[in-house]
Scaffold this motif. Structure first.
Motif, mmCIF file in Angstrom:
data_model
loop_
_atom_site.group_PDB
_atom_site.id
_atom_site.type_symbol
_atom_site.label_atom_id
_atom_site.label_comp_id
_atom_site.label_asym_id
_atom_site.label_seq_id
_atom_site.Cartn_x
_atom_site.Cartn_y
_atom_site.Cartn_z
ATOM 1 N N VAL A 78 0.805 -1.225 0.000
ATOM 2 C CA VAL A 78 0.000 0.000 0.000
ATOM 3 C C VAL A 78 0.835 1.271 0.000
ATOM 4 N N GLY A 79 2.178 1.170 0.172
ATOM 5 C CA GLY A 79 2.983 2.376 0.074
ATOM 6 C C GLY A 79 4.071 2.490 1.122
ATOM 7 N N PRO A 80 4.707 3.668 1.181
ATOM 8 C CA PRO A 80 5.861 3.885 2.061
ATOM 9 C C PRO A 80 5.457 4.157 3.506
ATOM 10 N N ILE A 81 5.286 3.100 4.257
ATOM 11 C CA ILE A 81 4.873 3.193 5.652
ATOM 12 C C ILE A 81 5.823 2.353 6.503
ATOM 13 N N GLY A 82 6.229 2.880 7.651
ATOM 14 C CA GLY A 82 6.955 2.097 8.630
ATOM 15 C C GLY A 82 8.302 1.571 8.187
ATOM 16 N N GLY A 83 9.022 2.351 7.380
ATOM 17 C CA GLY A 83 10.338 1.928 6.918
ATOM 18 C C GLY A 83 10.365 1.492 5.472
ATOM 19 N N ALA A 84 9.228 1.146 4.906
ATOM 20 C CA ALA A 84 9.164 0.871 3.472
ATOM 21 C C ALA A 84 9.250 2.190 2.710
ATOM 22 N N THR A 85 9.851 2.149 1.528
ATOM 23 C CA THR A 85 10.122 3.406 0.813
ATOM 24 C C THR A 85 9.419 3.544 -0.532
ATOM 25 N N ARG A 132 -3.967 2.652 3.729
ATOM 26 C CA ARG A 132 -3.745 3.887 2.990
ATOM 27 C C ARG A 132 -4.469 3.832 1.653
ATOM 28 N N GLY A 133 -5.103 4.951 1.292
ATOM 29 C CA GLY A 133 -5.700 5.111 -0.021
ATOM 30 C C GLY A 133 -6.915 4.280 -0.324
ATOM 31 N N PRO A 134 -7.807 4.004 0.649
ATOM 32 C CA PRO A 134 -8.985 3.195 0.327
ATOM 33 C C PRO A 134 -9.903 3.914 -0.662
ATOM 34 N N TRP A 135 -10.574 3.139 -1.486
ATOM 35 C CA TRP A 135 -11.457 3.725 -2.494
ATOM 36 C C TRP A 135 -12.584 2.745 -2.796
ATOM 37 N N ASP A 136 -13.625 3.251 -3.437
ATOM 38 C CA ASP A 136 -14.838 2.478 -3.688
ATOM 39 C C ASP A 136 -14.734 1.731 -5.015
ATOM 40 N N GLY A 137 -14.028 0.617 -4.977
ATOM 41 C CA GLY A 137 -13.933 -0.178 -6.189
ATOM 42 C C GLY A 137 -12.956 -1.320 -6.052
ATOM 43 N N ILE A 138 -12.876 -2.111 -7.131
ATOM 44 C CA ILE A 138 -11.879 -3.170 -7.234
ATOM 45 C C ILE A 138 -11.124 -2.978 -8.545
ATOM 46 N N ALA A 139 -9.884 -3.458 -8.573
ATOM 47 C CA ALA A 139 -9.057 -3.383 -9.774
ATOM 48 C C ALA A 139 -8.811 -4.794 -10.284
ATOM 49 N N VAL A 140 -8.841 -4.956 -11.596
ATOM 50 C CA VAL A 140 -8.515 -6.223 -12.234
ATOM 51 C C VAL A 140 -7.246 -6.012 -13.054
ATOM 52 N N ILE A 141 -6.214 -6.815 -12.765
ATOM 53 C CA ILE A 141 -4.913 -6.660 -13.403
ATOM 54 C C ILE A 141 -4.582 -7.926 -14.187
ATOM 55 N N ASP A 142 -4.264 -7.762 -15.465
ATOM 56 C CA ASP A 142 -3.797 -8.877 -16.281
ATOM 57 C C ASP A 142 -2.404 -9.260 -15.790
ATOM 58 N N LEU A 143 -2.208 -10.522 -15.420
ATOM 59 C CA LEU A 143 -0.951 -10.939 -14.819
ATOM 60 C C LEU A 143 0.190 -11.065 -15.817
ATOM 61 N N GLU A 144 -0.104 -10.933 -17.105
ATOM 62 C CA GLU A 144 0.960 -10.962 -18.115
ATOM 63 C C GLU A 144 1.249 -9.581 -18.679
ATOM 64 N N THR A 145 0.216 -8.845 -19.064
ATOM 65 C CA THR A 145 0.420 -7.509 -19.653
ATOM 66 C C THR A 145 0.419 -6.409 -18.602
ATOM 67 N N HIS A 146 -0.148 -6.680 -17.439
ATOM 68 C CA HIS A 146 -0.285 -5.743 -16.324
ATOM 69 C C HIS A 146 -1.272 -4.613 -16.626
ATOM 70 N N ASP A 147 -2.096 -4.790 -17.659
ATOM 71 C CA ASP A 147 -3.174 -3.845 -17.917
ATOM 72 C C ASP A 147 -4.144 -3.866 -16.747
ATOM 73 N N LEU A 148 -4.695 -2.698 -16.408
ATOM 74 C CA LEU A 148 -5.555 -2.567 -15.226
ATOM 75 C C LEU A 148 -6.901 -1.991 -15.622
#
Length: 342
Positions: A252-259, A308-324
């Motif tokens: 979800v992002g740069p939190i707690g030592g993650a960059t 972090r960053g909650p929103w009203d929806g779901i995302a579908v990602i192609d695991l080969e092309t990474h299209d969203l």
């Protein structure tokens, strides 16, 4: 309805909890213009959902109790109060009430994590035939996730705030506590070096990601673990397995030592190789979608991030092309499962 392994989904209907409402949504992923087919009231602040396929039942943890839903009629059959019922109803990741849950393979029982404000959490056993909670087991702090072994003989809790994993023997009800802290416990409740969720493989191995920096491989047989490097460097939440042996991990992002920013990590368990798919928004949990109309494997990511960053929806990602592609779903959808019934 069928699921090949935990974390993958057959069918086109994705049933997801609306975490800041009181419903579950039945989402048709083949209908981008109007994806929500219907909604069922289950109870305030629904968290997790699990399905028992032979009986066509869904079980949903809420702040008010455990909801039982008939998947054929999409009607709530019951809302059963917990043995340790919250004094008040609230929303968000710190709210008391039900969190993770798991259904035994024979459908006879549901094990439900119950967060108690100011106290250690418990797991309560729900007898599906009697329709009542029968037992309570002390575990750690805030069990975001409850998993079950493929054989159904052990239940596991991922206790986010206590660096622990508890094992409950289904037959004897013996409870074993294991400290799982590959980066130490410094910081206690304020530390971010602890997992939210786990994925369970077909051989019973548990996988727990930590901050995009390390992947714990936990053996239930020995109650020991090994840690291997990860490259996501993002505060990681949900985790799922694909049918071809890859791990899907949401950061979800740069939190707690993650960059680094939000991402989906695709981790090959056989080689350790990773692919990072950058994301613009926060997400909570990934599930592989096996039956997309174009025949290509995809990941479905829920938008109701608890961090972090909650929103009203779901995302579908192609695991080969990474299209969203994004699908609108109300009230911060958090956890979901696939069903193959219409």
């Amino acid at each position: 309805m069928s699921r090949s392994i935990p974390g993958t989904g057959n069918g086109n209907i994705f049933v997801v909890t609306e975490s800041h409402g009181d419903k579950i949504a039945f989402v048709d992923l083949t209908n981008a213009s109007s994806p929500v087919q219907s909604e069922t009231v289950v109870g305030a602040a629904p968290w997790a959902i699990a399905v028992h396929e032979p009986s066509a039942r869904a079980y949903v943890t809420t702040a008010e109790g455990l909801a039982v839903v008939d998947l054929a009629s999409r009607e709530r059959l019951a809302l059963v109060s917990y043995l340790d019922h919250p004094a008040e109803i609230a929303y968000g990741e710190y709210r008391p009430g039900g969190t993770g849950l798991a259904v035994t393979p024979d459908g006879s029982a549901v094990y439900v994590g119950v967060h108690r404000e100011g106290l250690d959490s418990v797991v309560e056993r729900f007898d599906t035939a009697a329709g009542v909670f029968t037992d309570s087991f002390d575990v750690g702090l805030r069990p975001f996730d409850v998993q079950i072994s493929p054989s159904g003989h052990e239940v596991y809790t991922i206790d986010h705030d206590s660096f622990t994993l508890h094992t409950i023997d289904v037959a004897t009800h013996e409870v074993t506590r294991t400290l799982v802290a590959p980066f130490g416990t410094e910081g206690g409740l304020m530390s971010h070096y602890k997992p939210h969720y786990a994925a369970v493989a077909a051989d019973g191995t548990l996988y727990l990601p930590y901050q995009g920096k390390g992947l714990v491989t936990y053996s239930p047989a020995t109650k020991t673990y090994e840690t291997t490097p990860m490259t996501g460097d993002s505060h990681q939440h949900g985790v799922g397995l694909t049918a071809d042996g890859k791990l899907l991990v949401v950061g979800v992002g740069p939190i707690g030592g993650a960059t680094l920013g939000p991402s989906l990590t695709i981790h090959d368990l056989a080689t350790g190789n990773e692919v990072l798919v950058p994301l613009e928004k926060g997400h909570e949990h990934p599930v592989e979608w096996l039956d997309a109309p174009d025949g290509r494997p995809k990941a479905v990511l829920t938008g109701g991030s608890t961090s972090r960053g909650p929103w009203d929806g779901i995302a579908v990602i192609d695991l080969e092309t990474h299209d969203l592609t994004e699908f609108p779903v109300p009230n911060l959808p958090q956890m979901g499962v696939f069903i193959s019934t219409p």
